[in-house]
Design a protein around this motif. Sequence first.
Motif, PDB file in Angstrom:
ATOM      1  N   SER A   3      13.725   9.354  12.763  1.00  0.00           N
ATOM      2  CA  SER A   3      13.469  10.418  11.804  1.00  0.00           C
ATOM      3  C   SER A   3      12.050  10.333  11.248  1.00  0.00           C
ATOM      4  O   SER A   3      11.368  11.354  11.092  1.00  0.00           O
ATOM      5  N   LEU A   4      11.602   9.114  10.958  1.00  0.00           N
ATOM      6  CA  LEU A   4      10.251   8.943  10.434  1.00  0.00           C
ATOM      7  C   LEU A   4       9.205   9.380  11.450  1.00  0.00           C
ATOM      8  O   LEU A   4       8.255  10.102  11.120  1.00  0.00           O
ATOM      9  N   VAL A   5       9.354   8.978  12.688  1.00  0.00           N
ATOM     10  CA  VAL A   5       8.394   9.356  13.737  1.00  0.00           C
ATOM     11  C   VAL A   5       8.348  10.875  13.889  1.00  0.00           C
ATOM     12  O   VAL A   5       7.275  11.466  14.090  1.00  0.00           O
ATOM     13  N   ALA A   6       9.502  11.524  13.774  1.00  0.00           N
ATOM     14  CA  ALA A   6       9.562  12.974  13.963  1.00  0.00           C
ATOM     15  C   ALA A   6       9.074  13.765  12.749  1.00  0.00           C
ATOM     16  O   ALA A   6       8.936  14.994  12.818  1.00  0.00           O
ATOM     17  N   GLU A   7       8.806  13.077  11.650  1.00  0.00           N
ATOM     18  CA  GLU A   7       8.442  13.753  10.401  1.00  0.00           C
ATOM     19  C   GLU A   7       7.160  14.564  10.526  1.00  0.00           C
ATOM     20  O   GLU A   7       7.010  15.629   9.920  1.00  0.00           O
ATOM     21  N   SER A  67       2.595   9.214  10.446  1.00  0.00           N
ATOM     22  CA  SER A  67       1.353   9.054  11.218  1.00  0.00           C
ATOM     23  C   SER A  67       1.003   7.577  11.376  1.00  0.00           C
ATOM     24  O   SER A  67       0.568   7.144  12.444  1.00  0.00           O
ATOM     25  N   PHE A  68       1.232   6.808  10.307  1.00  0.00           N
ATOM     26  CA  PHE A  68       0.870   5.393  10.337  1.00  0.00           C
ATOM     27  C   PHE A  68       1.734   4.616  11.309  1.00  0.00           C
ATOM     28  O   PHE A  68       1.233   3.776  12.062  1.00  0.00           O
ATOM     29  N   ILE A  69       3.051   4.859  11.331  1.00  0.00           N
ATOM     30  CA  ILE A  69       3.910   4.066  12.210  1.00  0.00           C
ATOM     31  C   ILE A  69       3.546   4.287  13.672  1.00  0.00           C
ATOM     32  O   ILE A  69       3.562   3.349  14.480  1.00  0.00           O
ATOM     33  N   LYS A  70       3.169   5.510  14.018  1.00  0.00           N
ATOM     34  CA  LYS A  70       2.764   5.776  15.399  1.00  0.00           C
ATOM     35  C   LYS A  70       1.414   5.123  15.706  1.00  0.00           C
ATOM     36  O   LYS A  70       1.220   4.582  16.802  1.00  0.00           O
ATOM     37  N   HIS A  71       0.543   5.128  14.738  1.00  0.00           N
ATOM     38  CA  HIS A  71      -0.768   4.491  14.917  1.00  0.00           C
ATOM     39  C   HIS A  71      -0.642   2.983  15.122  1.00  0.00           C
ATOM     40  O   HIS A  71      -1.220   2.429  16.062  1.00  0.00           O
ATOM     41  N   VAL A  72       0.128   2.295  14.277  1.00  0.00           N
ATOM     42  CA  VAL A  72       0.234   0.838  14.398  1.00  0.00           C
ATOM     43  C   VAL A  72       1.027   0.444  15.633  1.00  0.00           C
ATOM     44  O   VAL A  72       0.797  -0.618  16.214  1.00  0.00           O
ATOM     45  N   ALA A  73       1.956   1.302  16.053  1.00  0.00           N
ATOM     46  CA  ALA A  73       2.674   1.023  17.302  1.00  0.00           C
ATOM     47  C   ALA A  73       1.712   1.067  18.484  1.00  0.00           C
ATOM     48  O   ALA A  73       1.758   0.195  19.368  1.00  0.00           O
ATOM     49  N   ARG A  74       0.827   2.042  18.497  1.00  0.00           N
ATOM     50  CA  ARG A  74      -0.175   2.118  19.573  1.00  0.00           C
ATOM     51  C   ARG A  74      -1.125   0.930  19.517  1.00  0.00           C
ATOM     52  O   ARG A  74      -1.626   0.472  20.550  1.00  0.00           O
ATOM     53  N   ALA A  75      -1.380   0.428  18.287  1.00  0.00           N
ATOM     54  CA  ALA A  75      -2.278  -0.716  18.132  1.00  0.00           C
ATOM     55  C   ALA A  75      -1.614  -2.028  18.530  1.00  0.00           C
ATOM     56  O   ALA A  75      -2.270  -3.069  18.597  1.00  0.00           O
ATOM     57  N   GLY A  76      -0.305  -1.998  18.792  1.00  0.00           N
ATOM     58  CA  GLY A  76       0.406  -3.192  19.220  1.00  0.00           C
ATOM     59  C   GLY A  76       0.775  -4.142  18.101  1.00  0.00           C
ATOM     60  O   GLY A  76       1.088  -5.309  18.357  1.00  0.00           O
ATOM     61  N   ILE A 103       0.857  -1.188   0.000  1.00  0.00           N
ATOM     62  CA  ILE A 103       0.000   0.000   0.000  1.00  0.00           C
ATOM     63  C   ILE A 103       0.889   1.233   0.000  1.00  0.00           C
ATOM     64  O   ILE A 103       1.684   1.440   0.929  1.00  0.00           O
ATOM     65  N   LEU A 104       0.774   2.044  -1.043  1.00  0.00           N
ATOM     66  CA  LEU A 104       1.615   3.225  -1.209  1.00  0.00           C
ATOM     67  C   LEU A 104       0.885   4.462  -0.703  1.00  0.00           C
ATOM     68  O   LEU A 104      -0.160   4.852  -1.240  1.00  0.00           O
ATOM     69  N   LEU A 105       1.440   5.088   0.335  1.00  0.00           N
ATOM     70  CA  LEU A 105       0.881   6.314   0.887  1.00  0.00           C
ATOM     71  C   LEU A 105       1.417   7.527   0.123  1.00  0.00           C
ATOM     72  O   LEU A 105       2.521   7.500  -0.411  1.00  0.00           O
ATOM     73  N   PRO A 106       0.657   8.622   0.103  1.00  0.00           N
ATOM     74  CA  PRO A 106       1.078   9.784  -0.691  1.00  0.00           C
ATOM     75  C   PRO A 106       2.343  10.468  -0.206  1.00  0.00           C
ATOM     76  O   PRO A 106       3.053  11.080  -1.000  1.00  0.00           O
ATOM     77  N   SER A 107       2.660  10.396   1.106  1.00  0.00           N
ATOM     78  CA  SER A 107       3.770  11.193   1.610  1.00  0.00           C
ATOM     79  C   SER A 107       4.464  10.517   2.788  1.00  0.00           C
ATOM     80  O   SER A 107       3.921   9.609   3.425  1.00  0.00           O
ATOM     81  N   ARG A 108       5.659  11.018   3.098  1.00  0.00           N
ATOM     82  CA  ARG A 108       6.382  10.537   4.277  1.00  0.00           C
ATOM     83  C   ARG A 108       5.635  10.911   5.553  1.00  0.00           C
ATOM     84  O   ARG A 108       5.657  10.175   6.536  1.00  0.00           O
ATOM     85  N   ALA A 109       4.983  12.055   5.550  1.00  0.00           N
ATOM     86  CA  ALA A 109       4.196  12.462   6.712  1.00  0.00           C
ATOM     87  C   ALA A 109       3.087  11.455   6.998  1.00  0.00           C
ATOM     88  O   ALA A 109       2.786  11.154   8.165  1.00  0.00           O
ATOM     89  N   ASP A 110       2.481  10.908   5.949  1.00  0.00           N
ATOM     90  CA  ASP A 110       1.444   9.892   6.135  1.00  0.00           C
ATOM     91  C   ASP A 110       2.028   8.637   6.764  1.00  0.00           C
ATOM     92  O   ASP A 110       1.417   8.035   7.652  1.00  0.00           O
ATOM     93  N   LEU A 111       3.231   8.236   6.300  1.00  0.00           N
ATOM     94  CA  LEU A 111       3.857   7.045   6.876  1.00  0.00           C
ATOM     95  C   LEU A 111       4.261   7.309   8.328  1.00  0.00           C
ATOM     96  O   LEU A 111       4.201   6.405   9.165  1.00  0.00           O
TER      97      LEU A 111
END
Length: 293
Positions: free
Chosen positions: A161-165, A99-108, A89-97
């Motif tokens: 770096s990704l999380v801080a994006e 947001s996603f990495i923090k979301h899935v980390a919270r989801a466990g 699944i290709l997201l439009p931007s690094r900012a989207d990725l």
Amino acid sequence: MIRLEGLCKLENKFFEKPATYVGEVNINVTDLESSLSFYEQVIGFSVLEKTGDKAVLTADGKTPLLTLMQPKDVVPKEGRTTGLFHFAILLPSRADLSSFIKHVARAGARLGASDHLVSEALYLNDPDGNGIEVYHDRPSNEWSWSDGQVAMSTEPLDADSLVAESDKAWNGLPNGTVMGHIHLHVANLKSTKSFYIDGLGFQVVTNYPGALFTSTADYHHHIGLNIWNGENVPAPSENSVGLNWYSLVFPDEQSRGEKVKNLENQGVTVRKEHDAYIVKDPSENEIHMQLAR
């Protein structure tokens, strides 16, 4: 804002005419409701259509990207077969990725992560073990090409770096999300190369140990093909968890017709069904050859 929108439009060249690209992926799952919960809550799809044994998922509310099927006699994912390695699944931007990495980390969710030079990618499995990649592309003018080959690698991801994006909250898959590529287990690279290159018109853009990465329109890859499950492994059962079929979107009828003739000249059986041509590659991976809308 205007500059960013221009960049996004430019990079869409890999998923619009005259490119040929992956449109939709259709997979089997053992429990539709459990899988649907995962794909909505963890991945961020929304439901476009649902029946008793089928759910069609979308990111923009109109374009099918992933369909989940629950056959009545479904069996768990079979090991050491051809079929799905992962869909991406290709997201439009690094900012989207970000947001996603923090979301899935919270989801466990259990994650893998890699920097592929051309992209940054996260990897996870659905409840049945179907492989998923969620990624963003670096700008294509930063990709390194030599003699028709694009430089790709598997390096550690700079997660900090990704999380801080971005501090943007995750609200599901954003508009502009596409099915970036599919990666398949195959039985034999020689026959697979003949099918996808000579038949379907893709180009090999990266050779990797036990794998080929292929694309059109100078993308880093629309289709990955590997023998990492072993050479000459069998196809999975039709009712097994995993890939049912995926679609390739062709720019026009002339282009698709040429590829159909190429395949038929190779002795491949191609059948017409509604507005698509249906074909199986040498490893029994089913492809629906569709037209861009």
